[in-house]
Design a protein around this motif. Structure first.
Motif, PDB file in Angstrom:
ATOM      1  N   GLY A  72      24.046  40.465  -4.607  1.00  0.00           N
ATOM      2  CA  GLY A  72      23.784  42.083  -5.003  1.00  0.00           C
ATOM      3  C   GLY A  72      22.380  42.172  -3.900  1.00  0.00           C
ATOM      4  N   LEU A  73      22.217  41.987  -3.147  1.00  0.00           N
ATOM      5  CA  LEU A  73      20.773  42.423  -3.017  1.00  0.00           C
ATOM      6  C   LEU A  73      21.489  43.334  -1.071  1.00  0.00           C
ATOM      7  N   ILE A  74      22.542  43.574  -0.362  1.00  0.00           N
ATOM      8  CA  ILE A  74      23.289  44.075   0.317  1.00  0.00           C
ATOM      9  C   ILE A  74      24.420  44.930   0.444  1.00  0.00           C
ATOM     10  N   SER A  75      25.332  45.211   0.437  1.00  0.00           N
ATOM     11  CA  SER A  75      25.907  46.114   0.487  1.00  0.00           C
ATOM     12  C   SER A  75      26.386  47.560   1.389  1.00  0.00           C
ATOM     13  N   GLU A  76      27.785  48.180   1.482  1.00  0.00           N
ATOM     14  CA  GLU A  76      28.084  48.853   1.772  1.00  0.00           C
ATOM     15  C   GLU A  76      27.615  50.636   1.235  1.00  0.00           C
ATOM     16  N   GLN A 103      33.449  39.349   6.443  1.00  0.00           N
ATOM     17  CA  GLN A 103      32.035  40.543   5.158  1.00  0.00           C
ATOM     18  C   GLN A 103      30.684  39.709   5.839  1.00  0.00           C
ATOM     19  N   VAL A 104      30.214  38.536   5.906  1.00  0.00           N
ATOM     20  CA  VAL A 104      28.823  38.397   6.624  1.00  0.00           C
ATOM     21  C   VAL A 104      29.092  39.277   7.972  1.00  0.00           C
ATOM     22  N   SER A 105      29.677  39.470   8.722  1.00  0.00           N
ATOM     23  CA  SER A 105      29.446  39.572  10.121  1.00  0.00           C
ATOM     24  C   SER A 105      28.886  41.083   9.780  1.00  0.00           C
ATOM     25  N   ARG A 106      29.445  41.393   9.146  1.00  0.00           N
ATOM     26  CA  ARG A 106      29.138  43.070   8.928  1.00  0.00           C
ATOM     27  C   ARG A 106      28.009  43.385   8.492  1.00  0.00           C
ATOM     28  N   PHE A 107      27.072  42.440   7.947  1.00  0.00           N
ATOM     29  CA  PHE A 107      25.582  42.770   7.561  1.00  0.00           C
ATOM     30  C   PHE A 107      24.522  41.183   8.208  1.00  0.00           C
ATOM     31  N   VAL A 108      24.908  40.735   8.723  1.00  0.00           N
ATOM     32  CA  VAL A 108      23.967  39.228   9.027  1.00  0.00           C
ATOM     33  C   VAL A 108      23.263  40.627  10.160  1.00  0.00           C
ATOM     34  N   SER A 109      23.397  41.140  11.089  1.00  0.00           N
ATOM     35  CA  SER A 109      22.267  41.737  11.925  1.00  0.00           C
ATOM     36  C   SER A 109      21.172  43.087  11.289  1.00  0.00           C
ATOM     37  N   GLN A 110      21.630  43.266   9.905  1.00  0.00           N
ATOM     38  CA  GLN A 110      20.457  44.440   9.217  1.00  0.00           C
ATOM     39  C   GLN A 110      20.061  43.116   8.708  1.00  0.00           C
ATOM     40  N   VAL A 111      20.117  41.612   7.694  1.00  0.00           N
ATOM     41  CA  VAL A 111      19.321  40.676   7.383  1.00  0.00           C
ATOM     42  C   VAL A 111      17.873  40.547   8.884  1.00  0.00           C
ATOM     43  N   ALA A 112      19.263  40.229   9.585  1.00  0.00           N
ATOM     44  CA  ALA A 112      17.901  40.333  11.169  1.00  0.00           C
ATOM     45  C   ALA A 112      16.766  40.425  11.257  1.00  0.00           C
ATOM     46  N   THR A 113      17.072  41.700  11.443  1.00  0.00           N
ATOM     47  CA  THR A 113      15.939  42.686  11.925  1.00  0.00           C
ATOM     48  C   THR A 113      14.307  42.471  10.575  1.00  0.00           C
TER      49      THR A 113
END
Length: 230
Positions: free
Chosen positions: A49-53, A98-108
């Motif tokens: 629950g650490l990342i979502s829309e 679902q992972v693709s939507r957020f992976v770039s944010q995590v990678a920052t």
């Protein structure tokens, strides 16, 4: 025969992983999919629950990085390696939209990149490795003997990704895939920490209108020429 380090960077869905796997197999090298590592951390963030829309709790993810263990498990059926997250095979889960939507944010996140870069550099100490990602030639292996920067038009990349997802049975539209590709391009290229960019000595490789066989043959011949010169 001398072994070299091969760094392959580029935009999402340019076929970096496919070419890197083929190249590693042909040369007898180790292949490391760094994108899978960032996807695994993203999956962890989603599960906790650490990342979502609704938002991204980056600071909380940083505190939990010590609890994240990553590894690769050889898959005899595919001849490749599956991603392990805390001992669990998550290869299928990390490839979802679902992972693709957020992976770039995590990678920052700087702490995430520092943790994964340290792991990647340790893996490559003995050379004889092919690694693909976003900052391999600029940050992870700045002295790699062969650096490639792969690109293709957004339409070409979205079409490839869309077909892959349809074949897997995902319920997705082309428009959603194209939007995701364009969004990831922007985030990857504009992030503060290790932005996606072509290393000064990297060979630009546009495969918009190129088949896998032609791509592999060109890149394999490049690698052989470098190896034979050592």
């Amino acid at each position: 025969m001398h072994k070299i380090t091969i760094a392959i960077d580029g935009f999402s869905s340019t076929g970096k992983s496919t070419i890197a796997k083929q190249l590693a197999a042909a040369l007898g090298y180790i292949y490391v999919d760094t994108g899978a590592m960032y996807r695994a951390v993203t999956l962890y963030a989603l599960h906790h629950g650490l990342i979502s829309e609704d938002g991204f709790k980056a600071s909380e993810l940083c505190l939990k990085l010590k609890d994240i263990q990553l590894g690769f498990l050889p898959n005899e059926q595919t001849g490749r390696s599956d991603m392990l997250l805390n001992g669990k095979n998550v290869e299928t889960e990390i490839r979802t939209m679902q992972v693709s939507r957020f992976v770039s944010q995590v990678a920052t996140v700087k702490a995430v990149r520092e943790k994964l870069v340290a792991i990647q550099q340790e893996m490559g100490k003995a050379k004889g490795i092919v690694m693909d990602g976003r900052d391999i030639g600029t940050v992870v292996f700045p002295h790699a003997e062969l650096k490639l920067f792969m690109t293709a038009s957004a339409d070409a990349r979205a079409t490839r990704r869309y077909r892959e997802l349809l074949e897997r049975g995902d319920n997705i539209t082309y428009g959603e895939v194209l939007e995701n590709v364009q969004k990831r391009d922007y985030i990857d290229s504009n992030r503060e920490e290790s932005p996606l960019r072509r290393a000064d000595d990297a060979i630009l490789f546009d495969n918009s209108d190129m088949g896998l066989k032609e791509q592999f043959e060109r890149i394999y011949n490049l690698a052989i020429r470098i190896i034979e010169k050592l």
